[in-house]
Design a protein around this motif. Structure first.
Motif, PDB file in Angstrom:
ATOM      1  N   HIS A 221      44.869 -34.016  38.741  1.00 11.09           N
ATOM      2  CA  HIS A 221      46.145 -33.376  38.416  1.00 11.09           C
ATOM      3  C   HIS A 221      47.033 -33.403  39.661  1.00 11.09           C
ATOM      4  O   HIS A 221      46.642 -32.880  40.716  1.00 11.09           O
ATOM      5  CB  HIS A 221      45.875 -31.934  37.963  1.00 11.09           C
ATOM      6  N   LEU A 222      48.211 -34.022  39.550  1.00 12.37           N
ATOM      7  CA  LEU A 222      49.077 -34.213  40.722  1.00 12.37           C
ATOM      8  C   LEU A 222      49.894 -32.942  40.986  1.00 12.37           C
ATOM      9  O   LEU A 222      51.121 -32.939  40.847  1.00 12.37           O
ATOM     10  CB  LEU A 222      49.988 -35.433  40.516  1.00 12.37           C
ATOM     11  N   ASP A 223      49.188 -31.905  41.388  1.00 16.57           N
ATOM     12  CA  ASP A 223      49.869 -30.628  41.637  1.00 16.57           C
ATOM     13  C   ASP A 223      50.837 -30.742  42.806  1.00 16.57           C
ATOM     14  O   ASP A 223      51.905 -30.139  42.797  1.00 16.57           O
ATOM     15  CB  ASP A 223      48.821 -29.555  41.929  1.00 16.57           C
ATOM     16  N   ARG A 224      50.461 -31.507  43.824  1.00 13.82           N
ATOM     17  CA  ARG A 224      51.332 -31.687  45.000  1.00 13.82           C
ATOM     18  C   ARG A 224      52.298 -32.831  44.808  1.00 13.82           C
ATOM     19  O   ARG A 224      53.035 -33.182  45.716  1.00 13.82           O
ATOM     20  CB  ARG A 224      50.487 -31.985  46.237  1.00 13.82           C
ATOM     21  N   ARG A 225      52.245 -33.447  43.636  1.00 12.94           N
ATOM     22  CA  ARG A 225      53.081 -34.613  43.323  1.00 12.94           C
ATOM     23  C   ARG A 225      52.815 -35.747  44.322  1.00 12.94           C
ATOM     24  O   ARG A 225      53.752 -36.431  44.759  1.00 12.94           O
ATOM     25  CB  ARG A 225      54.575 -34.248  43.305  1.00 12.94           C
ATOM     26  N   SER A 226      51.560 -35.925  44.707  1.00 11.71           N
ATOM     27  CA  SER A 226      51.202 -37.038  45.594  1.00 11.71           C
ATOM     28  C   SER A 226      51.553 -38.351  44.901  1.00 11.71           C
ATOM     29  O   SER A 226      51.424 -38.452  43.677  1.00 11.71           O
ATOM     30  CB  SER A 226      49.704 -37.035  45.862  1.00 11.71           C
ATOM     31  N   PRO A 227      51.963 -39.383  45.653  1.00 14.46           N
ATOM     32  CA  PRO A 227      52.272 -40.664  45.014  1.00 14.46           C
ATOM     33  C   PRO A 227      51.048 -41.211  44.272  1.00 14.46           C
ATOM     34  O   PRO A 227      49.982 -41.337  44.873  1.00 14.46           O
ATOM     35  CB  PRO A 227      52.662 -41.568  46.187  1.00 14.46           C
ATOM     36  N   PRO A 228      51.188 -41.516  42.990  1.00 13.65           N
ATOM     37  CA  PRO A 228      50.024 -41.978  42.212  1.00 13.65           C
ATOM     38  C   PRO A 228      49.394 -43.247  42.780  1.00 13.65           C
ATOM     39  O   PRO A 228      48.199 -43.477  42.628  1.00 13.65           O
ATOM     40  CB  PRO A 228      50.608 -42.248  40.821  1.00 13.65           C
ATOM     41  N   GLN A 229      50.208 -44.063  43.452  1.00 16.45           N
ATOM     42  CA  GLN A 229      49.702 -45.322  43.997  1.00 16.45           C
ATOM     43  C   GLN A 229      48.500 -45.102  44.933  1.00 16.45           C
ATOM     44  O   GLN A 229      47.597 -45.921  44.979  1.00 16.45           O
ATOM     45  CB  GLN A 229      50.826 -46.024  44.775  1.00 16.45           C
ATOM     46  N   GLY A 230      48.508 -43.966  45.635  1.00 17.04           N
ATOM     47  CA  GLY A 230      47.446 -43.663  46.593  1.00 17.04           C
ATOM     48  C   GLY A 230      46.075 -43.567  45.936  1.00 17.04           C
ATOM     49  O   GLY A 230      45.056 -43.637  46.622  1.00 17.04           O
TER      50      GLY A 230
ATOM     51  N   ARG B  46      57.056 -50.026  41.952  1.00 17.18           N
ATOM     52  CA  ARG B  46      57.523 -49.316  43.155  1.00 17.18           C
ATOM     53  C   ARG B  46      57.509 -47.791  43.020  1.00 17.18           C
ATOM     54  O   ARG B  46      57.268 -47.092  43.996  1.00 17.18           O
ATOM     55  CB  ARG B  46      58.949 -49.773  43.501  1.00 17.18           C
ATOM     56  N   LEU B  47      57.799 -47.318  41.836  1.00 18.96           N
ATOM     57  CA  LEU B  47      57.910 -45.860  41.659  1.00 18.96           C
ATOM     58  C   LEU B  47      56.617 -45.106  42.035  1.00 18.96           C
ATOM     59  O   LEU B  47      56.684 -44.069  42.714  1.00 18.96           O
ATOM     60  CB  LEU B  47      58.326 -45.558  40.213  1.00 18.96           C
ATOM     61  N   PRO B  48      55.437 -45.611  41.636  1.00 17.79           N
ATOM     62  CA  PRO B  48      54.213 -44.849  41.982  1.00 17.79           C
ATOM     63  C   PRO B  48      53.934 -44.756  43.481  1.00 17.79           C
ATOM     64  O   PRO B  48      53.044 -44.029  43.886  1.00 17.79           O
ATOM     65  CB  PRO B  48      53.098 -45.646  41.290  1.00 17.79           C
ATOM     66  N   LYS B  49      54.692 -45.501  44.289  1.00 17.79           N
ATOM     67  CA  LYS B  49      54.436 -45.452  45.736  1.00 17.79           C
ATOM     68  C   LYS B  49      55.097 -44.244  46.394  1.00 17.79           C
ATOM     69  O   LYS B  49      54.855 -43.978  47.565  1.00 17.79           O
ATOM     70  CB  LYS B  49      54.949 -46.733  46.407  1.00 17.79           C
ATOM     71  N   VAL B  50      55.982 -43.577  45.679  1.00 24.41           N
ATOM     72  CA  VAL B  50      56.681 -42.435  46.278  1.00 24.41           C
ATOM     73  C   VAL B  50      56.395 -41.155  45.503  1.00 24.41           C
ATOM     74  O   VAL B  50      56.052 -41.201  44.315  1.00 24.41           O
ATOM     75  CB  VAL B  50      58.225 -42.664  46.330  1.00 24.41           C
ATOM     76  N   ARG B  51      56.568 -40.030  46.174  1.00 26.29           N
ATOM     77  CA  ARG B  51      56.371 -38.731  45.502  1.00 26.29           C
ATOM     78  C   ARG B  51      57.473 -38.567  44.461  1.00 26.29           C
ATOM     79  O   ARG B  51      58.646 -38.768  44.769  1.00 26.29           O
ATOM     80  CB  ARG B  51      56.490 -37.573  46.502  1.00 26.29           C
ATOM     81  N   HIS B  52      57.106 -38.241  43.279  1.00 29.49           N
ATOM     82  CA  HIS B  52      58.107 -38.019  42.220  1.00 29.49           C
ATOM     83  C   HIS B  52      57.454 -37.220  41.101  1.00 29.49           C
ATOM     84  O   HIS B  52      56.258 -36.941  41.157  1.00 29.49           O
ATOM     85  CB  HIS B  52      58.640 -39.357  41.708  1.00 29.49           C
ATOM     86  N   ASP B  53      58.259 -36.858  40.115  1.00 32.06           N
ATOM     87  CA  ASP B  53      57.710 -36.214  38.928  1.00 32.06           C
ATOM     88  C   ASP B  53      57.817 -37.216  37.776  1.00 32.06           C
ATOM     89  O   ASP B  53      58.894 -37.409  37.210  1.00 32.06           O
ATOM     90  CB  ASP B  53      58.488 -34.933  38.618  1.00 32.06           C
ATOM     91  N   GLY B  54      56.694 -37.850  37.477  1.00 34.52           N
ATOM     92  CA  GLY B  54      56.690 -38.928  36.482  1.00 34.52           C
ATOM     93  C   GLY B  54      57.134 -38.480  35.107  1.00 34.52           C
ATOM     94  O   GLY B  54      57.592 -39.293  34.308  1.00 34.52           O
TER      95      GLY B  54
END
Lengths: 371, 351
Positions: A221-230, B46-54
């Motif tokens: 769960h991306l609570d901290r809104r970490s980049p999903p790519q990681g 590119r979007l998943p590389k940055v912090r965002h609210d999907g």
């Protein structure tokens, strides 16, 4: 002969953290579960802040009714509680919070089979201050012990991006699947600065744990809104999610949930007032953009949810437009994405020692930057 | 919930900086949905590389985009599936509420003009620009004044200029939180009779027929001083003025660099001034403003600078959000309706 006084004394000692509460495992004669779902609580199920001392104090003194679950999480847990399923909760919250957390889960109508909390009083009394924040040395043995007590051919794990859940879960998955040797595990435990006797206990559990490629899916769960790519390096089995509708969608694709159950998760989220239909449609599109849900599964869900709605799943919901209109909104969101190129996973074996070192660096960085 | 459409492929630094800016806006603007228009494969990568609210971002595929140096009319005709055309379409169809683009200005304005309706009583749309000035204004001590039009309507008549004044004042009230913005006409003298006939006639109408804080005519040198908060002019003059102001700024920077290289004494002098220069840079940083609006249409359009980075895009999206929250278009419509009512009162019917 059983002495009631002894039982009561043990319960009190467990509550205040003087002795560990060992999960009971399967009742004698009970059938082995088909699927185990392991849940973290803070920042996974519960909206918890513990970034400052004030947050910690607030979290400790809050009563059950004040605690907030993430919308959709209670509905999902209720949907997962079925015959041959086993719900195991492993939380880093201290044992002293058992009563209030159990009361919160009861308020949400969530049933569970195991509930493990961290005995931090014991760590303090033994002067083991490193253990207070340790993730791998706490969660890994708790999960191994649980699997030894009740082994299932399939497991699904739920965690968050606040700490090292992704690493611990993948390590657990690879360990039970025999992809990580005991020698490698020992190196990882050293990197995680595990106390020697704890490391020996974990290695002993790892020797005894029933092997099998059981962990099919992990959710972060991306609570901290970490980049999903990681999280892509952990492979397709680990899915970072922004909310529990996304979790439900992936579980639908995995054949764990029905369209009707996904609808119930969505309804709970809409009823929370924190989500709108378009946000849910975006959530579906987001999974597709990231290659975590195929267009076919998305369209199949829309069709099956439509059938479920027609058969009365939405009866009494006059606040919603006809489901055919909702279905069309979701189909439109899928269409407007066009046909993006698939994003293949670059799968390399995970170097857990490096991952643990990186996690330590990240934690130090967060402390320095105050995040 | 406000839905802000962002042309993800427009701008010198697109799509990376646009994506980063939009991603940041998705985290900071609660209750807003951001629709990125562009190549879905590129954006998806590119979007998943940055912090965002999907869950608060969605992608609408557009196969092509208009390059910064393409001729607007030809480019839009050749690329009906370009990101700016698709983005303007989405807003026209009611699937978005406002548009933000850092792309080709001509193509952006044309794409909106061809698809969006003008507000009632708007004769011509006006593209505004902001310029840093000596004086500050409004609750936020805003160092930027608004100049309009800077290119949407090349040849403006008196009625157009009056309309621009009303629209600019509404925008300044809303975005700069300037309760009573000082509005002026740009002319070649401060006297009421100075300037071409359109300016003279507009002056007379602004004095007699509006409740604006109209301070009369100003000259070019008054723009950087910040004498007026809203400077009204025709698109032709506005565009020339804006380019000249930008050219002067660039020349000053080049001269300072030259001085820095040329003599040790000058270098020491510049170093001594460095903190003051840095402060000045911060005050006049256009990236904090984000973008300037195209006014007169039924939907807000915020044109961000072509060189916009992520911060400028985030701020442009925030300006669009502010325009929607404050009902910019509704307030312009109201202001122009009042102007029209005053005009009818002033000119009794021939019966």
């Amino acid at each position: 002969m059983k002495l009631p006084f002894v039982d009561r004394a043990r319960r009190v000692a467990q509550r205040i953290g003087l002795i560990d509460a060992i999960p009971p495992g399967l009742a004698p004669g009970a059938p082995a579960p088909r699927h185990v779902f392991r849940w973290d609580l803070d920042k996974t199920y519960l909206r918890t802040e513990f970034d400052s001392v004030g947050d910690l104090v607030k979290s400790a003194i809050e009563n059950a009714a004040d605690k907030q679950a993430f919308p959709g999480a209670p509905a999902l847990l209720r949907a997962l509680h079925q015959d041959e399923h086993r719900i195991c909760i492993v939380s880093g919250s201290p044992t002293q919070m058992r009563q209030v957390l159990a009361a919160k889960l009861a308020l949400d109508g969530v049933a569970y089979d195991e509930f493990v909390l961290k005995n931090n009083l014991k760590n303090i009394l033994r002067g083991r201050f490193r253990s207070l924040r340790a993730q791998i040395p706490y969660k890994l043995p708790a999960m191994l012990r649980s699997r030894i007590g009740a082994t299932a051919p399939s497991e699904t794990l739920f965690g968050d991006d606040a700490e090292a859940d992704a690493i611990v879960y993948c390590l657990y998955a690879d360990l039970v699947a025999d992809r990580v040797s005991l020698t490698d595990l020992e190196r990882v435990l050293t990197a995680a600065r595990t106390y020697d006797d704890d490391a020996q206990a974990i290695l002993d559990l790892a020797r005894r744990v029933p092997r099998g490629d059981a962990v099919r899916r992990m959710f972060i769960h991306l609570d901290r809104r970490s980049p999903p790519q990681g999280f892509r390096r952990f492979g397709p089995r680990l899915v970072p999610v922004f909310n529990y509708f996304q979790t439900a969608l992936v579980l639908f694709g995995d054949g764990v949930l029905s369209a009707r159950q996904v609808l119930f998760v969505a309804l709970e989220m809409l009823d929370s007032g924190q989500y709108e239909r378009s946000i849910l449609a975006n959530s579906m599109q987001d999974l597709m953009r990231r290659g975590r849900l195929t267009r076919d599964i998305g369209l199949r869900l829309v069709d099956e949810a439509n059938e479920a709605a027609a058969s009365g799943a939405l009866s009494g919901r006059d606040d919603l437009p006809p489901f055919e209109r909702i279905a069309e909104e979701f189909r439109a969101r899928i269409r407007e994405l066009g046909s993006p190129e698939p994003m293949p996973f670059d799968l390399e074996p995970l170097d857990y020692v490096r991952l643990v070192d990186e996690e330590h660096d990240l934690r130090r960085e967060r402390r320095r930057s105050g995040h | 919930m406000h839905r802000i459409v962002v042309d993800a492929m427009g701008g010198d630094l697109a799509p990376d900086e646009i994506i980063k800016g939009a991603a940041e806006a998705s985290l900071s603007l609660r209750g807003t949905e951001i629709i990125l228009v562009g190549d879905s494969s590129e954006l998806g990568r590119r979007l998943p590389k940055v912090r965002h609210d999907g869950a608060r971002m969605r992608v609408h595929h557009a196969a092509t985009f208009v390059e910064m140096d393409e001729k607007p009319g030809e480019a839009l005709a050749a690329k009906p599936d370009s990101s700016i055309a698709v983005a303007a379409d989405l807003v026209a169809r009611g699937e978005g509420d406002a548009l933000v683009s850092a792309g080709n200005t001509g193509a952006s304005v044309l794409a909106c003009a061809r698809r969006w309706k003008l507000l009632p009583n708007v004769r011509r749309a006006a593209l505004a620009a902001v310029y840093p000035t000596e004086l500050r204004r409004g609750e936020k001590e805003d160092p930027f004044s608004l100049i309009l039009d800077v290119g949407a309507t090349i040849d403006a008549e008196a009625d157009d200029l009056v309309g621009f004044a009303v629209m600019g004042a509404v925008y300044a009230r809303l975005v700069s939180k300037n309760r009573r913005p000082r509005v002026a006409l740009l002319s070649n003298g401060t006297e009421a009779g100075k300037g071409p006939p359109a300016i003279v006639a507009a002056h007379a109408r602004l004095v007699s027929a509006t409740e604006l804080n109209f301070i009369g005519n100003i000259e070019g040198l008054d723009i950087p001083r910040g004498v007026a908060d809203v400077v009204v002019t025709s698109g032709f003059v506005g565009n020339v003025v804006l380019k000249m102001l930008e050219g002067v700024s660039e020349t000053v920077v080049r001269l300072a660099r030259y001085a820095h290289k040329e003599k040790l004494a000058w270098r020491i002098g510049l170093m001594a001034l460095s903190s003051a220069i840095e402060q000045l840079k911060q005050v006049t940083d256009w990236q904090q403003y984000g973008g300037a609006p195209l006014l007169g249409f039924a939907h807000p359009f915020i044109k961000a600078h072509g060189r916009s980075n992520a911060r400028a895009i985030t701020n442009a999206i925030k300006v669009a959000h502010k325009a929607l929250t404050g009902d910019l278009c509704g307030n312009i419509e109201k202001g122009l309706a009042e102007l029209e009512a005053t005009r009818h009162k002033a000119t009794p019917s021939p019966s």
